[in-house]
Design an enzyme around this catalytic site. Structure first.
Site, PDB file in Angstrom:
ATOM      1  N   VAL A  20       1.317   3.845   1.815  1.00 15.53           N
ATOM      2  CA  VAL A  20       1.978   4.321   3.036  1.00 15.53           C
ATOM      3  C   VAL A  20       2.956   3.307   3.620  1.00 15.53           C
ATOM      4  CG1 VAL A  20       0.091   5.856   3.682  1.00 15.53           C
ATOM      5  CG2 VAL A  20       0.125   3.520   4.568  1.00 15.53           C
ATOM      6  N   LYS A  21       3.072   2.130   2.994  1.00 15.22           N
ATOM      7  CA  LYS A  21       3.981   1.118   3.513  1.00 15.22           C
ATOM      8  C   LYS A  21       5.425   1.404   3.074  1.00 15.22           C
ATOM      9  CE  LYS A  21       0.853  -1.462   5.573  1.00 15.22           C
ATOM     10  NZ  LYS A  21      -0.442  -1.030   5.059  1.00 15.22           N
ATOM     11  N   ILE A  22       6.335   0.477   3.379  1.00 13.11           N
ATOM     12  CA  ILE A  22       7.770   0.713   3.158  1.00 13.11           C
ATOM     13  C   ILE A  22       8.075   0.900   1.677  1.00 13.11           C
ATOM     14  CG2 ILE A  22      10.091  -0.129   3.652  1.00 13.11           C
ATOM     15  CD1 ILE A  22       8.321   0.361   6.122  1.00 13.11           C
ATOM     16  N   HIS A  70       0.842  -1.188   0.000  1.00 14.45           N
ATOM     17  CA  HIS A  70       0.000   0.000   0.000  1.00 14.45           C
ATOM     18  C   HIS A  70       0.888   1.253   0.000  1.00 14.45           C
ATOM     19  CE1 HIS A  70      -2.572   3.117   1.851  1.00 14.45           C
ATOM     20  NE2 HIS A  70      -3.588   2.448   1.342  1.00 14.45           N
TER      21      HIS A  70
END
Length: 387
Positions: free
Chosen positions: A187-189, A185
């Site tokens: 906002v993930k790493i 997603h």
């Protein structure tokens, strides 16, 4: 507004997507298996199955392990609802294990106590889903030992944790689990726009997830119930889903994956600045980082330990009024209205509820400037001095 998380895209990412747009393959082309192979090589695991979200990966993982009506699945209440919903999709019953307040992760001692009682009542879980909250691994060695003793499967929800390590091994190697799930997603790493991946050592689990992600269809000659009638021939053998990742998404994921180590290193540097600032700020308690774990720092969470529920709400509002997206990860899943309808009530997991009253997620992402980070620190300090 300074967001709590944000994707970090560059010209290489844009070029990777543009290359696919100009190719003959937008959906199921060569980038998807290339992305899977990159994860296989990185995690040192034989199989990786790309899907369109981590939620889909969790659902397929449960189905691959045979979760169905009458089965029990346990997970952490301190997670996004998908960690529990995946079991409900299969018709199973969901239950929750309380957390460790200082890490936000599932408590091994609480899990063991619950297993002892469940064994007496002949109500053991079929699957336990530990959630690597904020990017730090749960205590997987102890959880795996309990799995062996009590006979349940383990799905690691590593949606926060690609790039993290546990006992020097990368998360996703499935040393202590049957399946591990990642999220991509925004906002993930790293991001593929939307997307997920499931890793496993088990070829049968991998093959079942591969079929289920694509309508339960196969064209493999060894799997057909009658000889193939031509290269166009296929059979639906399972009731599957359209959970496939596209080549567009995989191309972005591959480009982002090349920067994984850099992103995680930057997150550690930013976390260190926060740690140093909050070490002398009374009432602010960052999550504890365990010595055998190397977090990917998907989130930077502090507990404000001298506030009540009203003040907690006011703290997050104050940050937002000053241009900072303070956030909360998470409301305990069983306090959501849908789960309340299933019979869960407040007080079920006391540590998770205390955490919920205290936790604030602060901005942390590779593009966060030192000036903006200092603004976050100064604003939080000003807030606490006013309480």
């Amino acid at each position: 507004m300074i967001p709590y998380g944000k994707q970090q895209l560059d010209a290489e990412d844009l070029a990777a997507v543009q290359e696919v747009l100009q190719s003959n393959w937008l959906t199921q082309g060569p980038r998807v298996p290339a992305f899977e192979q990159a994860i296989v090589d990185y995690c040192q695991v034989p199989f990786a199955v790309a899907v369109n979200s981590a939620t889909s990966a969790l659902h397929l993982a449960c189905l691959a392990l045979g979760v169905g009506p009458g089965d029990r699945v346990w997970t952490s209440p301190n997670s996004f609802v998908a960690s529990a919903n995946c079991a409900l999709y299969c018709g199973a019953n969901v239950d929750f294990v309380d957390i460790e307040l200082h890490t936000g992760n599932i408590s091994v001692s609480a899990l063991e106590e619950k297993l002892i009682l469940a064994k007496r009542e002949n109500a053991l879980p079929k699957v336990v889903i530990p959630v690597h909250f904020a990017g730090q691994s749960c205590e997987m060695k102890q959880i795996a030992a309990l799995a062996e003793r009590y006979g349940f499967y383990v799905i690691e929800d590593a949606s926060h944790a690609i790039g993290a390590r546990y006992q020097h091994d990368v998360i996703g190697n499935c040393r202590y689990s049957d399946i591990c799930v990642f999220s991509f997603h925004p906002v993930k790493i790293i991001t593929s726009g939307e997307g997920g991946m499931a890793t496993t050592h088990n070829p049968k689990l991998a093959r079942k997830m591969q079929m289920l992600r694509s309508h339960g269809i196969t064209s493999e000659s060894s799997e057909l119930t009658e000889p193939s009638h031509g290269v166009w021939y296929y059979q639906q053998q399972l009731l599957g889903f359209n959970y496939r990742l596209t080549d567009l998404q995989a191309a972005l994921g591959l480009s982002q994956f090349a920067k994984l180590e850099s992103f995680v290193n930057t997150r550690h540097q930013l976390a260190k600045v926060y740690d140093q600032a909050f070490a002398s700020m009374p009432g602010v308690c960052p999550l504890t980082q365990l010595p055998d774990s190397y977090s990917s720092y998907h989130l930077y969470v502090v507990r404000l330990i001298n506030i009540d529920k009203t003040q907690h709400r006011d703290c997050i509002s104050f940050l937002r009024q000053h241009g900072i997206v303070g956030h909360l990860h998470y409301i305990p899943i069983y306090l959501q209205p849908y789960y309340q309808q299933l019979g869960f009530k407040a007080g079920y997991c006391p540590q998770a509820e205390l955490y919920y009253q205290q936790a604030v997620t602060l901005p942390l992402f590779p593009g966060l400037t030192s000036q903006d980070q200092q603004l976050v620190i100064n604003t939080l300090q000003s807030l606490l001095e006013s309480i």
